[in-house]
Design a protein around this motif. Structure first.
Motif, PDB file in Angstrom:
ATOM      1  N   SER A 259      -5.726 -21.346   9.153  1.00  0.00           N
ATOM      2  CA  SER A 259      -6.798 -21.979  10.038  1.00  0.00           C
ATOM      3  C   SER A 259      -7.387 -21.152  11.317  1.00  0.00           C
ATOM      4  O   SER A 259      -8.414 -21.440  12.165  1.00  0.00           O
ATOM      5  CB  SER A 259      -6.510 -23.493  10.100  1.00  0.00           C
ATOM      6  OG  SER A 259      -5.524 -23.500  11.184  1.00  0.00           O
ATOM      7  N   THR A 260      -6.536 -20.267  11.619  1.00  0.00           N
ATOM      8  CA  THR A 260      -6.767 -19.325  12.719  1.00  0.00           C
ATOM      9  C   THR A 260      -7.550 -18.003  12.520  1.00  0.00           C
ATOM     10  O   THR A 260      -7.382 -17.080  13.386  1.00  0.00           O
ATOM     11  CB  THR A 260      -5.439 -19.103  13.541  1.00  0.00           C
ATOM     12  OG1 THR A 260      -4.619 -18.514  12.590  1.00  0.00           O
ATOM     13  CG2 THR A 260      -4.761 -20.325  14.246  1.00  0.00           C
ATOM     14  N   TYR A 261      -8.005 -17.912  11.191  1.00  0.00           N
ATOM     15  CA  TYR A 261      -8.487 -16.782  10.937  1.00  0.00           C
ATOM     16  C   TYR A 261      -9.679 -16.209  11.809  1.00  0.00           C
ATOM     17  O   TYR A 261     -10.335 -17.039  12.127  1.00  0.00           O
ATOM     18  CB  TYR A 261      -9.038 -16.553   9.370  1.00  0.00           C
ATOM     19  CG  TYR A 261     -10.185 -17.686   9.186  1.00  0.00           C
ATOM     20  CD1 TYR A 261     -11.253 -17.096   9.258  1.00  0.00           C
ATOM     21  CD2 TYR A 261      -9.909 -19.129   8.746  1.00  0.00           C
ATOM     22  CE1 TYR A 261     -12.463 -18.122   9.002  1.00  0.00           C
ATOM     23  CE2 TYR A 261     -11.099 -19.778   8.508  1.00  0.00           C
ATOM     24  CZ  TYR A 261     -12.497 -19.144   8.616  1.00  0.00           C
ATOM     25  OH  TYR A 261     -13.439 -20.001   8.319  1.00  0.00           O
ATOM     26  N   ASP A 262      -9.957 -14.792  11.712  1.00  0.00           N
ATOM     27  CA  ASP A 262     -11.018 -14.219  12.386  1.00  0.00           C
ATOM     28  C   ASP A 262     -11.497 -13.230  11.078  1.00  0.00           C
ATOM     29  O   ASP A 262     -10.910 -12.056  11.205  1.00  0.00           O
ATOM     30  CB  ASP A 262     -10.597 -13.622  13.629  1.00  0.00           C
ATOM     31  CG  ASP A 262     -11.836 -12.976  14.270  1.00  0.00           C
ATOM     32  OD1 ASP A 262     -12.991 -13.156  13.785  1.00  0.00           O
ATOM     33  OD2 ASP A 262     -11.730 -12.269  15.121  1.00  0.00           O
ATOM     34  N   VAL A 263     -12.279 -13.405  10.654  1.00  0.00           N
ATOM     35  CA  VAL A 263     -12.928 -12.550   9.334  1.00  0.00           C
ATOM     36  C   VAL A 263     -14.340 -12.069   9.130  1.00  0.00           C
ATOM     37  O   VAL A 263     -15.250 -12.833   9.934  1.00  0.00           O
ATOM     38  CB  VAL A 263     -12.614 -13.494   8.064  1.00  0.00           C
ATOM     39  CG1 VAL A 263     -13.126 -12.667   6.859  1.00  0.00           C
ATOM     40  CG2 VAL A 263     -11.155 -13.683   7.771  1.00  0.00           C
ATOM     41  N   SER A 264     -14.435 -10.670   8.813  1.00  0.00           N
ATOM     42  CA  SER A 264     -15.716 -10.069   8.536  1.00  0.00           C
ATOM     43  C   SER A 264     -15.791  -9.462   7.499  1.00  0.00           C
ATOM     44  O   SER A 264     -14.965  -8.960   6.844  1.00  0.00           O
ATOM     45  CB  SER A 264     -15.886  -8.994   9.614  1.00  0.00           C
ATOM     46  OG  SER A 264     -15.962  -9.442  10.865  1.00  0.00           O
ATOM     47  N   VAL A 265     -16.936  -9.917   6.638  1.00  0.00           N
ATOM     48  CA  VAL A 265     -17.375  -9.198   5.480  1.00  0.00           C
ATOM     49  C   VAL A 265     -18.127  -7.817   5.655  1.00  0.00           C
ATOM     50  O   VAL A 265     -19.168  -8.044   6.359  1.00  0.00           O
ATOM     51  CB  VAL A 265     -18.255 -10.063   4.475  1.00  0.00           C
ATOM     52  CG1 VAL A 265     -18.487  -9.438   3.269  1.00  0.00           C
ATOM     53  CG2 VAL A 265     -17.438 -11.536   4.249  1.00  0.00           C
ATOM     54  N   VAL A 266     -17.592  -6.663   5.467  1.00  0.00           N
ATOM     55  CA  VAL A 266     -18.166  -5.503   5.626  1.00  0.00           C
ATOM     56  C   VAL A 266     -18.270  -4.651   4.461  1.00  0.00           C
ATOM     57  O   VAL A 266     -17.643  -4.485   3.593  1.00  0.00           O
ATOM     58  CB  VAL A 266     -17.064  -4.851   6.303  1.00  0.00           C
ATOM     59  CG1 VAL A 266     -17.752  -3.425   6.710  1.00  0.00           C
ATOM     60  CG2 VAL A 266     -16.695  -5.320   7.632  1.00  0.00           C
ATOM     61  N   TRP A 267     -19.597  -4.007   4.377  1.00  0.00           N
ATOM     62  CA  TRP A 267     -20.245  -3.221   3.309  1.00  0.00           C
ATOM     63  C   TRP A 267     -19.948  -2.020   3.817  1.00  0.00           C
ATOM     64  O   TRP A 267     -20.406  -1.562   5.096  1.00  0.00           O
ATOM     65  CB  TRP A 267     -21.641  -3.351   3.170  1.00  0.00           C
ATOM     66  CG  TRP A 267     -22.269  -2.423   2.061  1.00  0.00           C
ATOM     67  CD1 TRP A 267     -21.929  -2.615   0.547  1.00  0.00           C
ATOM     68  CD2 TRP A 267     -22.739  -1.185   2.420  1.00  0.00           C
ATOM     69  NE1 TRP A 267     -22.623  -1.095   0.157  1.00  0.00           N
ATOM     70  CE2 TRP A 267     -23.041  -0.645   1.215  1.00  0.00           C
ATOM     71  CE3 TRP A 267     -22.914  -0.561   3.871  1.00  0.00           C
ATOM     72  CZ2 TRP A 267     -23.734   0.849   1.193  1.00  0.00           C
ATOM     73  CZ3 TRP A 267     -23.664   0.673   3.881  1.00  0.00           C
ATOM     74  CH2 TRP A 267     -23.935   1.363   2.480  1.00  0.00           C
ATOM     75  N   GLU A 268     -19.408  -1.066   3.066  1.00  0.00           N
ATOM     76  CA  GLU A 268     -19.141   0.338   3.459  1.00  0.00           C
ATOM     77  C   GLU A 268     -19.649   1.307   2.405  1.00  0.00           C
ATOM     78  O   GLU A 268     -19.343   0.874   1.062  1.00  0.00           O
ATOM     79  CB  GLU A 268     -17.511   0.622   3.385  1.00  0.00           C
ATOM     80  CG  GLU A 268     -17.228   1.842   4.237  1.00  0.00           C
ATOM     81  CD  GLU A 268     -15.740   1.956   4.818  1.00  0.00           C
ATOM     82  OE1 GLU A 268     -15.080   2.969   3.899  1.00  0.00           O
ATOM     83  OE2 GLU A 268     -15.417   1.260   5.582  1.00  0.00           O
ATOM     84  N   SER A 269     -20.249   2.341   2.945  1.00  0.00           N
ATOM     85  CA  SER A 269     -21.055   3.088   1.753  1.00  0.00           C
ATOM     86  C   SER A 269     -19.756   3.938   1.046  1.00  0.00           C
ATOM     87  O   SER A 269     -18.602   4.130   1.489  1.00  0.00           O
ATOM     88  CB  SER A 269     -21.926   4.417   2.478  1.00  0.00           C
ATOM     89  OG  SER A 269     -20.988   5.099   3.403  1.00  0.00           O
ATOM     90  N   PRO A 270     -20.257   4.228  -0.244  1.00  0.00           N
ATOM     91  CA  PRO A 270     -19.201   4.976  -0.941  1.00  0.00           C
ATOM     92  C   PRO A 270     -18.752   6.302  -0.240  1.00  0.00           C
ATOM     93  O   PRO A 270     -17.426   6.567  -0.480  1.00  0.00           O
ATOM     94  CB  PRO A 270     -20.053   5.418  -2.450  1.00  0.00           C
ATOM     95  CG  PRO A 270     -21.195   4.731  -2.217  1.00  0.00           C
ATOM     96  CD  PRO A 270     -21.698   4.358  -0.899  1.00  0.00           C
ATOM     97  N   GLU A 271     -19.388   7.069   0.507  1.00  0.00           N
ATOM     98  CA  GLU A 271     -18.909   8.290   1.227  1.00  0.00           C
ATOM     99  C   GLU A 271     -18.156   7.787   2.329  1.00  0.00           C
ATOM    100  O   GLU A 271     -17.407   8.681   2.880  1.00  0.00           O
ATOM    101  CB  GLU A 271     -20.196   8.799   1.397  1.00  0.00           C
ATOM    102  CG  GLU A 271     -21.021   9.586   0.532  1.00  0.00           C
ATOM    103  CD  GLU A 271     -22.168   8.703   0.143  1.00  0.00           C
ATOM    104  OE1 GLU A 271     -22.507   7.530   0.903  1.00  0.00           O
ATOM    105  OE2 GLU A 271     -22.452   8.690  -0.869  1.00  0.00           O
TER     106      GLU A 271
END
Length: 158
Positions: A131-143
């Protein structure tokens, strides 16, 4: 030298104005060309535009620490290759800093998608977190040279 003649003689006005206009046009043209050459002009940004939703549901507690599932869902926008999505941060139940959610992880109506899957609107994945999470959803290019944060959230006890 006759001063009256200086005020009446305006032969040099037209050539001076012409030179000033030519220099101005040259400077403007050089600035426009330089901006495109140096990459300051419009670019073809490959970053996808997608809305990733996050919903935390507490499922239990152990030793004073509450934990649950963080459901990540592709709500709208472009289709994204699953291999380019990362969930980064802290407070994961299984991994300390990053979870690479790839093939076989995203579901839609209980159906798992196989290798090289694409994440489309309506698909979701569950990530175990405290419950103490700190999360980011990140897109990263194939390169690996470009990345973009699609969404970020902190837990209720963070």
């Amino acid at each position: 030298m006759d001063i009256k003649q200086l005020f009446q003689d305006d032969d040099a006005v037209s050539p001076v104005i012409g030179v000033i206009l030519m220099v101005a046009i040259t400077v403007i043209l050089a600035a426009v060309i330089a901006s495109f050459v140096l990459g300051m002009g419009p670019s073809n940004d490959p970053t996808p535009t997608a809305t990733i939703g996050m919903n935390y549901e507490q499922t239990g507690s152990s030793g004073g620490t509450e934990y649950g599932l963080l459901t990540l869902s592709h709500e709208s926008g472009e289709t994204i290759d699953a291999s380019n999505l990362y969930v980064r941060g802290s407070g994961f139940s299984t991994s300390p800093t990053e979870t690479h959610i790839t093939e076989g992880s995203w579901t839609q109506g209980g159906t798992f998608f196989g290798p090289n899957s694409e994440v489309k609107s309506g698909q979701s994945v569950d990530v175990g977190v405290e419950s103490t999470y700190d999360v980011s959803v990140v897109w990263e290019s194939p390169e690996g040279d470009t990345s973009s944060t699609l969404n970020e959230q902190t837990g209720p006890d963070a």
